[in-house]
Design a protein around this motif. Structure first.
Motif, short mmCIF file in Angstrom:
data_model
loop_
_atom_site.label_atom_id
_atom_site.label_comp_id
_atom_site.label_asym_id
_atom_site.label_seq_id
_atom_site.Cartn_x
_atom_site.Cartn_y
_atom_site.Cartn_z
N THR A 28 36.98 -99.81 -101.66
CA THR A 28 37.46 -100.63 -102.77
C THR A 28 38.38 -101.42 -102.38
OG1 THR A 28 37.08 -98.57 -104.36
CG2 THR A 28 38.68 -100.30 -105.08
N SER A 41 32.39 -104.35 -108.43
CA SER A 41 31.90 -103.62 -109.14
C SER A 41 31.72 -102.21 -108.40
CB SER A 41 30.31 -104.00 -109.54
OG SER A 41 29.63 -104.10 -108.39
N THR A 42 31.31 -100.97 -109.21
CA THR A 42 30.98 -99.79 -108.69
C THR A 42 29.66 -99.78 -107.69
OG1 THR A 42 29.79 -99.13 -110.54
CG2 THR A 42 32.19 -98.35 -110.59
N ARG A 53 25.44 -94.48 -105.62
CA ARG A 53 26.36 -94.80 -106.75
C ARG A 53 26.42 -93.08 -107.36
NH1 ARG A 53 26.30 -96.15 -112.18
NH2 ARG A 53 27.96 -97.47 -112.66
N THR A 62 34.55 -92.44 -113.69
CA THR A 62 34.68 -93.84 -113.99
C THR A 62 35.51 -94.91 -113.06
OG1 THR A 62 37.08 -93.75 -114.96
CG2 THR A 62 35.02 -93.01 -116.29
N ARG A 63 35.14 -96.07 -113.24
CA ARG A 63 35.63 -97.04 -112.26
C ARG A 63 37.32 -97.02 -112.31
NH1 ARG A 63 36.69 -103.07 -112.89
NH2 ARG A 63 36.30 -104.04 -111.08
N LEU A 66 38.74 -94.39 -110.19
CA LEU A 66 38.72 -94.87 -108.80
C LEU A 66 39.90 -95.71 -108.59
CD1 LEU A 66 37.73 -95.14 -105.99
CD2 LEU A 66 35.94 -96.91 -106.94
N MET A 67 40.13 -96.56 -109.39
CA MET A 67 41.03 -97.73 -109.23
C MET A 67 42.51 -97.16 -109.35
SD MET A 67 39.80 -100.52 -108.57
CE MET A 67 38.26 -101.30 -108.81
#
Length: 213
Positions: A28, A41-42, A53, A62-63, A66-67
């Motif tokens: 990331t 993007s994921t 994925r 969810t993205r 992760l962030m």
């Protein structure tokens, strides 16, 4: 003759999970550095990490999740880095050392990734709900460390910390779009010297007269 081959130790599920999560966090940071927050993007992150994925979604639903974990990890790593630099070089034992110390850490790709994630919370309510409270907790933790090291009341310490951290973050943005590193480092050095003149003993309380409203 007996076989002297040493059997390979199988990793535990916890170790495999930690390895995969770390690979996704590193991917990331790399993806944001290369393509920006919007472009990370994921699918791209999973490819960069070398996982499917589906495997990524198993660890981060969810993205935004992760962030948020990236922000948490980077903060923990940065705190360890500050202590390592202080132990090795002595830089950071005085308040006026901190602009240079912050620059050494926050100017890295991981610091820039966090900055982009923070900026993205303005237009992403789901991300904001996860990251903003975390950033507030990060600031409280950092404030406690700063007061423990350099004294001062809470309001004074918060003012000085924000001045230093966000000055350095702003200069890290300038470095990206106006890549003249020597000039940026001169600005960092100047901030440190101004703090040294205002607080030669390196204590927050020395800045009290300047912080009176």
């Amino acid at each position: 003759m007996q076989d002297q081959t040493i059997p390979k130790l199988r990793r535990t599920q916890e170790e495999r999970t930690a390895t995969t999560r770390m690979a996704l966090i590193d991917a990331t940071i790399a993806a944001i550095g290369e393509w920006g927050y919007a472009g990370a993007s994921t699918t791209l992150i999973a490819q960069t990490a070398g996982v499917s994925r589906g495997a990524m979604l198993h660890h981060f639903a969810t993205r935004a999740a992760l962030m948020a974990d990236v922000v948490r990890h980077v903060f923990d790593h940065e705190m360890a880095e500050y202590e390592d630099v202080r132990a090795r070089t002595g830089l950071g034992n005085h308040l006026y050392d901190w602009p240079r110390l912050l620059w050494a850490v926050l100017g890295r790709p991981s610091g820039m990734a966090v900055l982009e994630i923070l900026q993205a919370t303005r237009s992403d309510p789901e991300l904001a709900a996860l990251v903003v409270p975390m950033q507030e907790a990060v600031e409280r933790s950092a404030l406690a460390v700063m007061r423990g090291a350099f004294g001062g009341d809470e309001a004074q310490a918060l003012t000085i910390m924000r001045l230093m951290v966000w000055s350095v973050r702003g200069l890290s943005i300038a470095e990206r779009y106006l890549p003249r590193r020597a000039e940026t480092e001169d600005a960092i050095e100047l901030l440190g010297r101004l703090l040294q003149q205002a607080a030669p003993g390196g204590r927050i309380a020395e800045l009290g007269p300047l912080l009176v409203k």
